[in-house]
Motif scaffolding. Structure first.
Motif, mmCIF file in Angstrom:
data_model
loop_
_atom_site.group_PDB
_atom_site.id
_atom_site.type_symbol
_atom_site.label_atom_id
_atom_site.label_comp_id
_atom_site.label_asym_id
_atom_site.label_seq_id
_atom_site.Cartn_x
_atom_site.Cartn_y
_atom_site.Cartn_z
ATOM 1 N N ASP A 1 -45.163 -49.476 38.377
ATOM 2 C CA ASP A 1 -44.368 -50.645 38.737
ATOM 3 C C ASP A 1 -45.031 -51.316 39.934
ATOM 4 O OD1 ASP A 1 -42.336 -50.218 36.778
ATOM 5 O OD2 ASP A 1 -41.480 -48.658 38.040
ATOM 6 N N GLU A 2 -44.771 -52.610 40.097
ATOM 7 C CA GLU A 2 -45.401 -53.375 41.168
ATOM 8 C C GLU A 2 -44.391 -53.834 42.199
ATOM 9 O OE1 GLU A 2 -47.443 -56.567 39.203
ATOM 10 O OE2 GLU A 2 -49.030 -55.240 38.490
ATOM 11 N N ILE A 3 -44.842 -53.885 43.439
ATOM 12 C CA ILE A 3 -44.074 -54.473 44.535
ATOM 13 C C ILE A 3 -44.877 -55.684 44.992
ATOM 14 C CG2 ILE A 3 -43.191 -54.172 46.870
ATOM 15 C CD1 ILE A 3 -43.136 -51.146 46.351
ATOM 16 N N GLN A 4 -44.346 -56.873 44.781
ATOM 17 C CA GLN A 4 -45.073 -58.093 45.153
ATOM 18 C C GLN A 4 -44.956 -58.395 46.644
ATOM 19 O OE1 GLN A 4 -47.163 -59.630 43.199
ATOM 20 N NE2 GLN A 4 -46.628 -58.449 41.399
ATOM 21 N N GLU A 5 -43.869 -57.947 47.249
ATOM 22 C CA GLU A 5 -43.634 -58.203 48.667
ATOM 23 C C GLU A 5 -44.648 -57.429 49.513
ATOM 24 O OE1 GLU A 5 -40.048 -57.272 51.846
ATOM 25 O OE2 GLU A 5 -39.664 -57.122 49.709
ATOM 26 N N ASP A 6 -45.221 -58.082 50.519
ATOM 27 C CA ASP A 6 -46.172 -57.411 51.410
ATOM 28 C C ASP A 6 -45.382 -56.623 52.449
ATOM 29 O OD1 ASP A 6 -48.255 -56.544 52.928
ATOM 30 O OD2 ASP A 6 -48.984 -58.522 53.492
ATOM 31 N N ARG B 1 -54.330 -51.837 50.289
ATOM 32 C CA ARG B 1 -53.688 -51.392 49.046
ATOM 33 C C ARG B 1 -52.749 -50.250 49.398
ATOM 34 N NH1 ARG B 1 -58.332 -51.564 44.436
ATOM 35 N NH2 ARG B 1 -59.128 -53.559 45.071
ATOM 36 N N LEU B 2 -51.628 -50.234 48.738
ATOM 37 C CA LEU B 2 -50.659 -49.176 48.967
ATOM 38 C C LEU B 2 -50.134 -48.716 47.617
ATOM 39 C CD1 LEU B 2 -48.915 -47.526 50.974
ATOM 40 C CD2 LEU B 2 -47.288 -49.421 50.949
ATOM 41 N N LEU C 1 -54.860 -58.572 37.670
ATOM 42 C CA LEU C 1 -55.048 -59.929 38.176
ATOM 43 C C LEU C 1 -54.412 -60.051 39.549
ATOM 44 C CD1 LEU C 1 -54.362 -62.086 35.025
ATOM 45 C CD2 LEU C 1 -56.409 -62.223 36.447
ATOM 46 N N ARG C 2 -55.127 -60.645 40.452
ATOM 47 C CA ARG C 2 -54.607 -60.851 41.799
ATOM 48 C C ARG C 2 -53.557 -61.957 41.731
ATOM 49 N NH1 ARG C 2 -56.298 -60.373 47.540
ATOM 50 N NH2 ARG C 2 -57.566 -58.551 47.104
ATOM 51 N N PHE D 1 -53.446 -57.710 48.291
ATOM 52 C CA PHE D 1 -53.214 -57.038 47.029
ATOM 53 C C PHE D 1 -51.767 -56.546 47.007
ATOM 54 C CE2 PHE D 1 -54.046 -53.144 44.371
ATOM 55 C CZ PHE D 1 -54.435 -53.829 43.250
ATOM 56 N N HIS D 2 -51.119 -56.571 45.845
ATOM 57 C CA HIS D 2 -49.745 -56.080 45.788
ATOM 58 C C HIS D 2 -49.723 -54.548 45.720
ATOM 59 C CE1 HIS D 2 -50.832 -56.980 41.545
ATOM 60 N NE2 HIS D 2 -50.350 -55.761 41.364
#
Length: 154
Positions: free
Chosen positions: A107-112, A133-134, A86-87, A94-95
């Motif tokens: 794991d996710e990084i929300q910070e751009d 995307r990274l 989910l975006r 995109f995170h």
């Protein structure tokens, strides 16, 4: 969760789509498992638990529509499996993801982290960026600690 479903319903309506019961069941599964990066098959199995009448093809079509409308992002972590994420509401991009090459955790990084990089690319290459995307591939902190503990035991 209900307010998020209502906002997704509005997004669908703004593009002349309805939040059918099948689409709602799929969205609910994605919301309930937001951290899990589910494949279409995973989503289908979870939807089927609650709504056995919904078929795999319907789940696939729903996921593709949600991807097209940028409600979800279709991602691949290099294992050949498309996953759905989910975006983040209101996010311009995109995170980012950290994929562990040992245990497979994501794991996710929300910070751009790429704002400055985008400016350089747009300036130097005259390229208008719409999204990015990274994904970092490496060893997660859990596996690092597990490996440190093993070496301490020896």
């Amino acid at each position: 969760m209900e307010s998020r479903i209502e906002r997704i319903k509005k997004q669908l309506h703004s593009q002349s789509y309805k939040l059918t019961p099948q689409r709602e069941a799929t969205v609910r599964v994605l919301l309930e498992h937001e951290e899990d990066h589910l494949s279409a098959e995973d989503v289908y199995l979870l939807v089927k638990e609650k709504s056995p009448e919904i078929g795999l093809a319907t789940v696939y079509r729903t996921l593709e529509l949600l991807t097209e409308l940028k409600i979800v992002d279709k991602i691949n972590f290099g294992d050949g499996v498309s996953r759905y994420d989910l975006r983040t509401e209101g996010a311009a991009h995109f995170h980012h993801h950290l994929v562990c090459m040992e245990c497979g955790a994501v794991d996710e990084i929300q910070e751009d982290l790429l704002g400055d990089v985008e400016k350089i690319v747009e300036r130097d290459w005259h390229f208008i960026i719409k999204d990015h995307r990274l994904t970092f591939h490496g060893i997660c902190h859990r596996c690092v600690h597990k490996n440190e503990d093993k070496s301490d035991d020896q």
